[in-house]
Design a protein around this motif. Structure first.
Motif, PDB file in Angstrom:
ATOM      1  N   GLN A  17      16.992 -33.138 -67.690  1.00  0.00           N
ATOM      2  CA  GLN A  17      17.464 -33.827 -68.897  1.00  0.00           C
ATOM      3  C   GLN A  17      17.315 -32.914 -70.119  1.00  0.00           C
ATOM      4  N   PRO A  18      17.919 -31.755 -70.135  1.00  0.00           N
ATOM      5  CA  PRO A  18      17.725 -30.847 -71.277  1.00  0.00           C
ATOM      6  C   PRO A  18      18.187 -31.434 -72.601  1.00  0.00           C
ATOM      7  N   TRP A  31       6.637 -21.786 -70.704  1.00  0.00           N
ATOM      8  CA  TRP A  31       5.322 -21.986 -70.109  1.00  0.00           C
ATOM      9  C   TRP A  31       5.220 -21.253 -68.781  1.00  0.00           C
ATOM     10  N   PRO A  32       4.177 -20.448 -68.544  1.00  0.00           N
ATOM     11  CA  PRO A  32       4.008 -19.777 -67.254  1.00  0.00           C
ATOM     12  C   PRO A  32       3.846 -20.782 -66.119  1.00  0.00           C
ATOM     13  N   GLU A  33       4.439 -20.485 -64.996  1.00  0.00           N
ATOM     14  CA  GLU A  33       4.385 -21.407 -63.861  1.00  0.00           C
ATOM     15  C   GLU A  33       2.953 -21.681 -63.427  1.00  0.00           C
ATOM     16  N   GLU A  34       2.075 -20.685 -63.564  1.00  0.00           N
ATOM     17  CA  GLU A  34       0.688 -20.882 -63.130  1.00  0.00           C
ATOM     18  C   GLU A  34      -0.079 -21.845 -64.021  1.00  0.00           C
ATOM     19  N   GLN A  35       0.506 -22.229 -65.155  1.00  0.00           N
ATOM     20  CA  GLN A  35      -0.120 -23.220 -66.029  1.00  0.00           C
ATOM     21  C   GLN A  35       0.477 -24.617 -65.821  1.00  0.00           C
ATOM     22  N   GLY A  36       1.093 -24.833 -64.692  1.00  0.00           N
ATOM     23  CA  GLY A  36       1.756 -26.110 -64.434  1.00  0.00           C
ATOM     24  C   GLY A  36       0.829 -27.311 -64.444  1.00  0.00           C
ATOM     25  N   ALA A  37      -0.459 -27.110 -64.151  1.00  0.00           N
ATOM     26  CA  ALA A  37      -1.413 -28.223 -64.134  1.00  0.00           C
ATOM     27  C   ALA A  37      -2.038 -28.478 -65.496  1.00  0.00           C
ATOM     28  N   TRP A  38      -1.696 -27.667 -66.512  1.00  0.00           N
ATOM     29  CA  TRP A  38      -2.185 -27.926 -67.858  1.00  0.00           C
ATOM     30  C   TRP A  38      -1.449 -29.138 -68.431  1.00  0.00           C
ATOM     31  N   PRO A  39      -2.064 -29.881 -69.341  1.00  0.00           N
ATOM     32  CA  PRO A  39      -1.334 -30.977 -69.977  1.00  0.00           C
ATOM     33  C   PRO A  39      -0.225 -30.429 -70.869  1.00  0.00           C
ATOM     34  N   ALA A  40       0.935 -31.061 -70.820  1.00  0.00           N
ATOM     35  CA  ALA A  40       2.041 -30.690 -71.699  1.00  0.00           C
ATOM     36  C   ALA A  40       1.702 -31.110 -73.121  1.00  0.00           C
ATOM     37  N   ALA A  79      12.852 -24.707 -75.515  1.00  0.00           N
ATOM     38  CA  ALA A  79      12.448 -23.305 -75.400  1.00  0.00           C
ATOM     39  C   ALA A  79      10.964 -23.186 -75.071  1.00  0.00           C
ATOM     40  N   ARG A  80      10.150 -24.029 -75.697  1.00  0.00           N
ATOM     41  CA  ARG A  80       8.706 -23.999 -75.438  1.00  0.00           C
ATOM     42  C   ARG A  80       8.413 -24.318 -73.965  1.00  0.00           C
ATOM     43  N   VAL A  81       9.045 -25.358 -73.441  1.00  0.00           N
ATOM     44  CA  VAL A  81       8.807 -25.748 -72.053  1.00  0.00           C
ATOM     45  C   VAL A  81       9.221 -24.631 -71.101  1.00  0.00           C
ATOM     46  N   ARG A  82      10.356 -24.027 -71.351  1.00  0.00           N
ATOM     47  CA  ARG A  82      10.854 -22.968 -70.464  1.00  0.00           C
ATOM     48  C   ARG A  82      10.003 -21.707 -70.520  1.00  0.00           C
ATOM     49  N   ALA A 135       8.498 -29.524 -67.188  1.00  0.00           N
ATOM     50  CA  ALA A 135       9.476 -28.515 -66.781  1.00  0.00           C
ATOM     51  C   ALA A 135      10.576 -29.155 -65.948  1.00  0.00           C
ATOM     52  N   GLU A 136      10.209 -30.095 -65.080  1.00  0.00           N
ATOM     53  CA  GLU A 136      11.210 -30.803 -64.284  1.00  0.00           C
ATOM     54  C   GLU A 136      12.074 -31.686 -65.177  1.00  0.00           C
TER      55      GLU A 136
END
Length: 263
Positions: free
Chosen positions: A27-28, A42-51, A37-40, A21-22
């Motif tokens: 670097q969009p 993603w729910p913030e609470e799933q930030g620790a999931w692997p991309a 679009a997929r990255v944007r 997300a960062e």
């Protein structure tokens, strides 16, 4: 496949959704519109999931943005199986649900990186079997080095995922077995997208340590932390750390790492 060209620092965990997300924020232009679009989304609470869902070229750009790179197949296998060529990342194999996020678990999705303590390697690298597979640089089956980097040539994603059954990362071939059966590898087009394929990054150890060490503090807590990291790296890191710590003007943190590695 087990030869190492340089000493590396390898991430303990798969790259996370929060990190991507960062990357997307800064670097969009490095991502295709569908990945952005997929990255944007993603729910913030799933930030620790692997991309996941990135192509291999997008994974390469992400690693380069961080000053890192993808692992080569042999490097990845060395991280997972060690010099003794274990069949699994962990030392003692017992079939149990707490080892890895594979199909047996029935979760049907990734889970936060580092969840499975029982599945880490002796050097504390997590999720090399299970959670998501990982893009590498080239193919585990390649015999022609000139083929590496060919945008139309299949490349590997190594390791199992939440969509695959638990099996050894490496197993000796029997007579008549095709070569691909030796490794838990998925041969994919580099521009393909999978919801169970992510990435783990690495960096040349000497270059990184020289750049980073001057920024570390010299307080007792930092020194203790560096010694613990050195202990985790072990005695195989002593030659490189000795050489770096002996250079004129070397940062004190390198000595702390060296002291830990010698223990």
């Amino acid at each position: 496949l087990y030869e190492s060209r340089e000493a590396l620092l390898v991430e303990r965990f798969e790259s996370t959704r929060a990190q991507w997300a960062e990357f997307a924020r800064r670097q969009p232009q490095a991502l295709a519109p569908e990945m952005l679009a997929r990255v944007r989304a993603w729910p913030e609470e799933q930030g620790a999931w692997p991309a996941t869902w990135m192509t291999q070229p997008e994974a390469q750009r992400f690693a380069a943005w961080r000053g890192m790179r993808l692992l080569r197949p042999g490097e990845w296998l060395f991280c997972a199986l060690g010099p003794e060529r274990r069949r699994f990342p962990w030392v003692a194999y017992e079939r149990q649900d707490s080892v890895a996020n594979t199909l047996e678990l029935g979760l049907g999705r990734p889970c936060p990186v580092g969840t499975f303590e029982g599945g880490r390697t002796p050097r504390q690298v997590y999720d090399l079997l299970g959670n998501v597979a990982e893009w590498v640089e080239g193919s585990v089956l390649a015999t022609d080095p000139a083929g590496v980097g060919d945008p139309e040539r299949a490349v590997s994603a190594l390791g199992g995922s939440f969509r695959t059954w638990l099996r050894p990362i490496y197993r000796p071939l029997r007579a008549g077995d095709p070569p691909e059966r030796a490794y838990l590898a998925h041969e994919l087009h580099p521009r393909s997208r999978q919801d169970d394929v992510g990435v783990r990054c690495a960096v040349a150890a000497a270059d990184y340590l020289q750049r980073a060490a001057p920024r570390w503090g010299g307080d007792p807590a930092t020194r203790a932390r560096l010694e613990e990291i050195g202990r985790r790296w072990g005695r195989s890191a002593v030659p490189l750390l000795s050489e770096l710590a002996a250079r004129p003007g070397a940062a004190q943190g390198l000595t702390a790492l060296l002291e830990g590695a010698r223990q």
